[in-house]
Design an enzyme around this catalytic site. Structure first.
Site, PDB file in Angstrom:
ATOM      1  N   ARG A 112       0.817  -1.235   0.000  1.00 16.14           N
ATOM      2  CA  ARG A 112       0.000   0.000   0.000  1.00 16.14           C
ATOM      3  C   ARG A 112       0.842   1.273   0.000  1.00 16.14           C
ATOM      4  NH1 ARG A 112      -2.156  -3.645   3.229  1.00 16.14           N
ATOM      5  NH2 ARG A 112      -4.028  -4.649   2.388  1.00 16.14           N
ATOM      6  N   LYS A 134       2.448  11.790 -10.641  1.00 15.01           N
ATOM      7  CA  LYS A 134       1.515  10.982 -11.428  1.00 15.01           C
ATOM      8  C   LYS A 134       2.232   9.699 -11.818  1.00 15.01           C
ATOM      9  CE  LYS A 134      -1.453  14.434 -13.646  1.00 15.01           C
ATOM     10  NZ  LYS A 134      -1.953  14.893 -14.962  1.00 15.01           N
ATOM     11  N   GLU A 176       8.555  19.742 -24.336  1.00 15.23           N
ATOM     12  CA  GLU A 176       8.088  20.179 -23.007  1.00 15.23           C
ATOM     13  C   GLU A 176       8.778  21.477 -22.603  1.00 15.23           C
ATOM     14  OE1 GLU A 176       5.569  18.701 -21.803  1.00 15.23           O
ATOM     15  OE2 GLU A 176       5.681  16.784 -22.875  1.00 15.23           O
ATOM     16  N   LYS A 204       7.362  23.484 -13.184  1.00 15.70           N
ATOM     17  CA  LYS A 204       6.402  22.401 -12.947  1.00 15.70           C
ATOM     18  C   LYS A 204       6.077  22.307 -11.457  1.00 15.70           C
ATOM     19  CE  LYS A 204       4.812  17.752 -13.615  1.00 15.70           C
ATOM     20  NZ  LYS A 204       4.786  16.514 -14.382  1.00 15.70           N
ATOM     21  N   GLU A 214      -4.584  18.017  -9.800  1.00 18.97           N
ATOM     22  CA  GLU A 214      -5.125  18.551 -11.040  1.00 18.97           C
ATOM     23  C   GLU A 214      -6.617  18.842 -10.965  1.00 18.97           C
ATOM     24  OE1 GLU A 214      -3.297  17.080 -14.646  1.00 18.97           O
ATOM     25  OE2 GLU A 214      -5.103  17.516 -15.779  1.00 18.97           O
ATOM     26  N   ARG A 218      -3.128  22.873 -12.493  1.00 25.40           N
ATOM     27  CA  ARG A 218      -2.169  21.893 -13.009  1.00 25.40           C
ATOM     28  C   ARG A 218      -2.507  21.519 -14.453  1.00 25.40           C
ATOM     29  NH1 ARG A 218       0.485  16.534 -10.027  1.00 25.40           N
ATOM     30  NH2 ARG A 218       1.665  15.907 -11.861  1.00 25.40           N
ATOM     31  N   ASN A 222      -0.935  21.113 -19.687  1.00 28.79           N
ATOM     32  CA  ASN A 222      -1.320  20.499 -20.965  1.00 28.79           C
ATOM     33  C   ASN A 222      -1.283  21.494 -22.121  1.00 28.79           C
ATOM     34  OD1 ASN A 222      -1.849  17.882 -19.943  1.00 28.79           O
ATOM     35  ND2 ASN A 222      -3.724  18.682 -19.035  1.00 28.79           N
ATOM     36  N   HIS A 225      -0.923  20.392 -25.700  1.00 32.10           N
ATOM     37  CA  HIS A 225      -1.087  18.940 -25.702  1.00 32.10           C
ATOM     38  C   HIS A 225      -2.391  18.439 -26.319  1.00 32.10           C
ATOM     39  CE1 HIS A 225       2.532  18.840 -23.364  1.00 32.10           C
ATOM     40  NE2 HIS A 225       2.453  17.532 -23.171  1.00 32.10           N
ATOM     41  N   HIS A 229      -1.805  15.281 -28.659  1.00 25.91           N
ATOM     42  CA  HIS A 229      -2.275  13.902 -28.451  1.00 25.91           C
ATOM     43  C   HIS A 229      -2.983  13.389 -29.707  1.00 25.91           C
ATOM     44  CE1 HIS A 229      -2.259  14.705 -23.851  1.00 25.91           C
ATOM     45  NE2 HIS A 229      -1.134  14.143 -24.234  1.00 25.91           N
ATOM     46  N   HIS A 241       6.501  12.658 -29.177  1.00 25.48           N
ATOM     47  CA  HIS A 241       5.636  13.468 -28.314  1.00 25.48           C
ATOM     48  C   HIS A 241       6.046  14.949 -28.388  1.00 25.48           C
ATOM     49  CE1 HIS A 241       3.034  14.521 -25.019  1.00 25.48           C
ATOM     50  NE2 HIS A 241       4.058  15.009 -24.337  1.00 25.48           N
TER      51      HIS A 241
END
Ligand SMILES: NC(=O)c1ccc[n+]([C@@H]2O[C@H](COP(=O)([O-])OP(=O)(O)OC[C@H]3O[C@@H](n4cnc5c(N)ncnc54)[C@H](O)[C@@H]3O)[C@@H](O)[C@H]2O)c1
Ligand SMILES: [Zn+2]
Length: 341
Positions: A112, A134, A176, A204, A214, A218, A222, A225, A229, A241
């Site tokens: 956990r 993330k 980025e 960041k 988010e 946050r 993106n 993005h 994507h 990317h």
């Protein structure tokens, strides 16, 4: 660079020749260390050596998105079991975003949740994937669908590790960095690489510290993005990317201009930074159909109300919902009409 998150606060250490100092980033309780990495990452060997006489088990995972899977998480956690990894021990992820996402998620669910330290070895991992907490893996149904927020205990970014990175992988990080250039309004392209990586981490960090899960700002990370994507899928990943983010950034500026949010000089600035300083593409590849792009944009998991983009404007960069598909198409046509580079 400190990431201030209350009792989950941690440091991202950026600098050259730092691998020998890795043990100082580990929790003092850790007796066993599970190093999750990939065979092709040269810096994994010095990392294992730097861990000295601790009980170290090295776990190599496969390459590419197909291996960012629950099957890999099972393989990794069973190796933890075999090594007798306890709650006081630590996982060290050594690699790009693929490794740090898998290692972070495995650490989040093992007993956990146990500590994880990342050694980022791609530019994208240094400025993005390894920081912010993330973690997760893909399903056949979609990318990053299974995951958890799990902040690392520490992160190490040594730009020396990038010497062996293939140029194509390097470009993913360049996209980025170009994004951070606009998010922070800094002249990042004028800085030396170490300094630029550290500044990107700071930018960041500020977004993550203000909105860890988010719920609001946050999402501005993106920027560029939404179209990116869609382009990655529509080109079957022929674009990296970072290349897709480059196109997505100039597209977002063009869309903002069409909506009267910014003037033409801001669009030109985007083109100059993305295409000039970062040497990324700024036009949509021929053969990619607009209908397909609009369809994919509508399915983007971040979309909530119709077509949603992160756009620049008089109040700065913000999330803009409910954009008419006709405007999205007009901006695609405008970007296509630019001279290609
Ligand atoms: N968690 C987040 O916040 C976040 C953010 C952005 C991206 N991501 C994820 O990151 C992943 C992409 O990460 P990436 O671009 O770093 O790619 P990657 O981790 O797949 O690495 C790219 C390739 O480079 C190799 N490599 C890594 N470091 C190397 C080095 N120093 N020298 C030589 N080869 C090296 C790897 O083995 C791999 O083959 C995606 O899965 C994406 O979803 C996560
Ligand atoms: Zn990205």
């Amino acid at each position: 660079v400190r990431i201030p998150l209350g009792d989950r606060t941690y440091d991202v250490v950026v600098g050259r020749s730092l691998i020998a100092g890795l043990p100082t980033l580990l929790p003092s309780t850790a007796r066993r260390v599970a190093v999750v990495t990939q065979r092709a990452i040269p810096i994994a060997d010095p990392v294992v050596s730097a861990l000295g006489d601790r009980h170290v088990v090295r776990i190599d995972i496969g390459n590419g998105e197909a291996n960012k899977s629950l099957t890999t998480v099972e393989h990794v956690t069973r190796a933890f079991a075999e090594a007798g990894l306890t709650r006081d021990d630590v996982v060290v992820g050594v690699g790009g975003g693929m490794v740090t996402d898998v290692a972070g998620f495995a650490a989040a669910v093992w007993h956990r949740g146990i500590a994880v330290v990342h050694v980022a070895t791609t530019l994208l991992a240094m400025v993005d994937a390894a920081i912010g907490g993330k973690t997760g893996v893909n399903l056949p149904e979609g990318k990053n669908l299974v995951g958890a927020f799990w902040q690392p205990h520490g992160v190490l970014c040594d730009p020396d590790a990038l010497d062996t990175l293939p140029p194509r992988e390097r470009r993913s990080g360049d996209g980025e960095m170009a994004k951070y250039h606009f998010l922070a309004g800094d002249d990042l392209d004028a800085m030396a690489l170490d300094e630029r990586v550290a500044r990107c981490v700071e930018i960041k960090a500020a977004f993550v510290a203000g909105d860890e899960r988010e719920g609001s700002d946050r999402a501005l990370l993106n920027y560029g993005h939404t179209l990116a994507h869609a382009l990655e899928i529509a080109t079957d990943h022929a674009l990296t990317h970072g290349e897709a983010v480059g196109i997505g950034l100039v597209y977002a500026a063009e869309l903002a201009a069409l909506l009267g949010r910014v003037d033409r000089s801001r669009v030109e600035e985007h083109r100059a930074v993305v295409g000039g300083s970062y040497d990324l593409p700024t036009t949509i590849p021929a053969g990619v159909d607009d209908d397909r792009l609009v369809d994919l944009i509508g399915r983007d998991k971040k979309a909530r109300d119709g077509l949603t983009f992160v756009l620049d404007g008089p109040r700065g960069i913000e999330v803009v919902p409910d954009i008419a598909p006709a405007a999205v198409r007009d901006a695609l046509a405008a970007v296509r009409s630019w001279p290609s580079r």
